[in-house]
Scaffold this motif. Sequence first.
Motif, PDB file in Angstrom:
ATOM      1  N   LEU A 103       0.707  -1.114  -0.070  1.00  0.00           N
ATOM      2  CA  LEU A 103      -0.011  -0.167  -0.096  1.00  0.00           C
ATOM      3  C   LEU A 103       0.937   1.065  -0.196  1.00  0.00           C
ATOM      4  CD1 LEU A 103      -3.178   0.566  -0.003  1.00  0.00           C
ATOM      5  CD2 LEU A 103      -2.765   0.757   2.665  1.00  0.00           C
ATOM      6  N   ARG A 104       0.389   2.230  -0.478  1.00  0.00           N
ATOM      7  CA  ARG A 104       1.422   3.402  -0.724  1.00  0.00           C
ATOM      8  C   ARG A 104       0.362   4.686  -0.463  1.00  0.00           C
ATOM      9  NH1 ARG A 104       4.841   3.798  -5.969  1.00  0.00           N
ATOM     10  NH2 ARG A 104       4.047   5.801  -5.849  1.00  0.00           N
ATOM     11  N   CYS A 105       0.858   5.707  -0.055  1.00  0.00           N
ATOM     12  CA  CYS A 105       0.008   7.160  -0.095  1.00  0.00           C
ATOM     13  C   CYS A 105       0.502   7.977  -1.068  1.00  0.00           C
ATOM     14  CB  CYS A 105       0.618   7.946   0.999  1.00  0.00           C
ATOM     15  SG  CYS A 105       0.176   7.258   2.678  1.00  0.00           S
ATOM     16  N   GLY A 134       6.193  -3.599  -0.012  1.00  0.00           N
ATOM     17  CA  GLY A 134       7.628  -3.250   0.216  1.00  0.00           C
ATOM     18  C   GLY A 134       8.136  -1.964  -0.467  1.00  0.00           C
ATOM     19  N   GLU A 135       7.562  -1.575  -1.393  1.00  0.00           N
ATOM     20  CA  GLU A 135       7.760  -0.465  -2.202  1.00  0.00           C
ATOM     21  C   GLU A 135       8.108   0.743  -1.275  1.00  0.00           C
ATOM     22  OE1 GLU A 135       5.844   1.668  -6.183  1.00  0.00           O
ATOM     23  OE2 GLU A 135       5.991  -0.581  -6.030  1.00  0.00           O
ATOM     24  N   LEU A 136       9.174   1.594  -1.612  1.00  0.00           N
ATOM     25  CA  LEU A 136       8.916   3.035  -0.849  1.00  0.00           C
ATOM     26  C   LEU A 136       8.333   3.915  -1.265  1.00  0.00           C
ATOM     27  CD1 LEU A 136      12.767   2.605   0.675  1.00  0.00           C
ATOM     28  CD2 LEU A 136      10.664   2.133   1.894  1.00  0.00           C
ATOM     29  N   PRO A 137       7.787   5.013  -0.605  1.00  0.00           N
ATOM     30  CA  PRO A 137       7.001   5.869  -1.120  1.00  0.00           C
ATOM     31  C   PRO A 137       8.013   6.829  -2.263  1.00  0.00           C
ATOM     32  CG  PRO A 137       7.241   6.133   1.134  1.00  0.00           C
ATOM     33  CD  PRO A 137       7.600   4.772   0.893  1.00  0.00           C
ATOM     34  N   TRP A 166       6.957  -7.057   8.500  1.00  0.00           N
ATOM     35  CA  TRP A 166       5.585  -6.899   7.821  1.00  0.00           C
ATOM     36  C   TRP A 166       4.556  -6.936   8.810  1.00  0.00           C
ATOM     37  CZ3 TRP A 166       6.481  -5.867   3.168  1.00  0.00           C
ATOM     38  CH2 TRP A 166       7.476  -6.418   2.280  1.00  0.00           C
ATOM     39  N   GLU A 220       4.523   1.592   4.088  1.00  0.00           N
ATOM     40  CA  GLU A 220       5.186   0.514   3.265  1.00  0.00           C
ATOM     41  C   GLU A 220       5.482  -0.834   3.919  1.00  0.00           C
ATOM     42  OE1 GLU A 220       6.197   3.404   4.497  1.00  0.00           O
ATOM     43  OE2 GLU A 220       8.386   2.946   5.144  1.00  0.00           O
TER      44      GLU A 220
END
Lengths: 478, 213
Positions: free
Chosen positions: A368-370, A386-389, B76, B99
């Motif tokens: 999830l990401r903002c 795990g994707e960084l914003p 996580w 994240e």
Amino acid sequence: MLWLALYFPQLPLEVFVRGRQQAGALVVVEQQGGREQVSRCNAAAQAYGIRPGLMLPAALALCAGLSVQARERAREQQALHELALWAYQFSARISFEPSLLLLEVGASLRLFGGLSALMAPLLRELGQMGYTAQYAVAPTPTAAALLARNRPVTEVLDRQQIDAAVHDLPLACLTRDQQVRDLIRHIGLGSIGDALDLPRPELTRRTTPALSMLLDRLLGRMPDPREAWQPPQHFAQTIELLGEITHTTALVFPARRLMVSLCGFLRGHGGGAQRLQWHLTHRDLPATHFGLGMLDPSRDPDHMLELFRERIERLQLPAPVIEIRLAVSDWQAFEERSLTLFDGQADVDHALLERLRNRLGEQRVRGLRCLADHRPERAWCLCEPGELPDVSDHSAVARASHPPWLLPQPRPLRERQGVPQYGGELRLEQLPERIETGWWDGYDITRDYFIAHSRAGERLWVFRDRRGGGWYLHGLFI
Amino acid sequence: MQVVNLDELKRDGRLWQGRRNTLAADHVLPSGWAVLDELLGGGWPRAALIEILSDGHQGLPLLLPLLADRRVAARWLVWIAPPYVPYAPALAARGIRVEQLLLVEDVSAEQSLWAGEQALKSGACGAVLLWPGQLQTAQLRRLQLAAEQGDCPGILFRSPRAASQGSPAALRLRVRPAPLGLEVEVLKRRGAWGNARCVVPLRAYVGGGDVLR
């Protein structure tokens, strides 16, 4: 120079049976003077008393349920090339003879730390791929090949010792050339030693230069150039399953053989694979194929096997499988992970993600990401776990007054005398928040958001659409 | 003969002692709510299953401070089959590292249990939140064992109907909306009496003003 010869005496048989954990009695036959003769037979056939050299009708008389395959030399040749692709990890210089591979291992011995350190993993992986090999080591390719065929496990490290090692082998072993063989028989020379003991000019005059040249190459007195083989850059191998497989669990066995082969290829090329393509061939229906993704390039067959097992558990086979194929179209340069650089926790985290995604499917396990947007529908998105914003998303509108739950779509609420209903009349808290934006991308909204209390005591996030009118439920606080 | 370490049993609350009400500090995770910590004897049990029973999937806000905890959020945060969309900006505003979230969605009941068990026992998760359907006691036991194995709290959001079913969970709470927030009732707590209750003041946490009508 030191040559390792790997001779595969059972190759005609193994190309058929290596796909199955248990095969019934099977023979491979060859035409011999117009009749079919048993060339190789597996252990199950031997238990019936069948031996190589037997005529086919005799073999069938011994075992009624015997499976019979005609020898396929093209397939043996193909298998030998696949073996070379795997063996490329042990030597960069490989050449072929019938049913035999020659590897120049002088340099590799230093790398691996001795012959036994090289042979142990080599023979183990051969077994895992479903092949049995006889090996020998000698300073010339001819000597190594000769010894692997006739005197396996011989290790000759010095050129001076070749003579002694081959001395009493039959001279006929030296060549497959029928003319030379006939000649050898006629002049009455028995062993290689007999020929070597004769004065060379005499021998050459009385026989042919061909025999003399063979002897010189054997002892390393004459150069013996071999065509060096160039490995292909892609991996694609198939195992035929000798019949039909109906249960996915039976695919694990041939799949592992393919994975061992693949990992040998990857080590030889200094790479790791991130995506494995599997094809399961059916007799009449189109093939089933699926990909197996890994988070990091890998060349560990055990790891791949674990993922494969989990993937096929939920696989529905439309029809029995007759052939399994593994292909890797792209591989990446691979760095062996050192434990000092990566902590164990990162591996554990990766392992969980990989396990979930392979079993459930990638689209079901998301991150999830903002996003930097005022509109609730556009202020977040699903992404790779795990994707960084992004840097630009740091300006994301963070509102502690917004609810932790959002409805996927705003839900229209019934309205009575201007008051929204949700299991009865909703009570609205004061001071709505106006969200009004979006003219630039066609998703233009003008809304007044309220915190509302339902009869049941729930706290809801509702809005009034200032343009179209009407009330909507959009989020929940508890 | 099996030798049991008495101190260990006392520490993780397996041995009930009539007067004692708190668990050792390394076996709990502070909930971030003072009233709740008091009610639970220090906080959420750490390597255990927690059940939150409510009408309509309530109770998530109770856990938001936990999910924002630095120790928990280093791994996580797995959400399995959530009933709505976790609203990322609102979570971020409450200090949660978005994240770190792993959303498992669109899965069958069986798959969600499998995912829950794998996540709990992997040792890769700070917390596992699961919105399951009906559960058998044997399935609950598997999850409880997985939580112990992976040293990870597993939070199950279930319907109040589950209250009559026995459960190996270390903690079972019943929550209901209350004027100031959520009323929390302890149905079961390992090493303590049940039936204690408190009101967690969510109202102040999510903001909001006076009622208009």
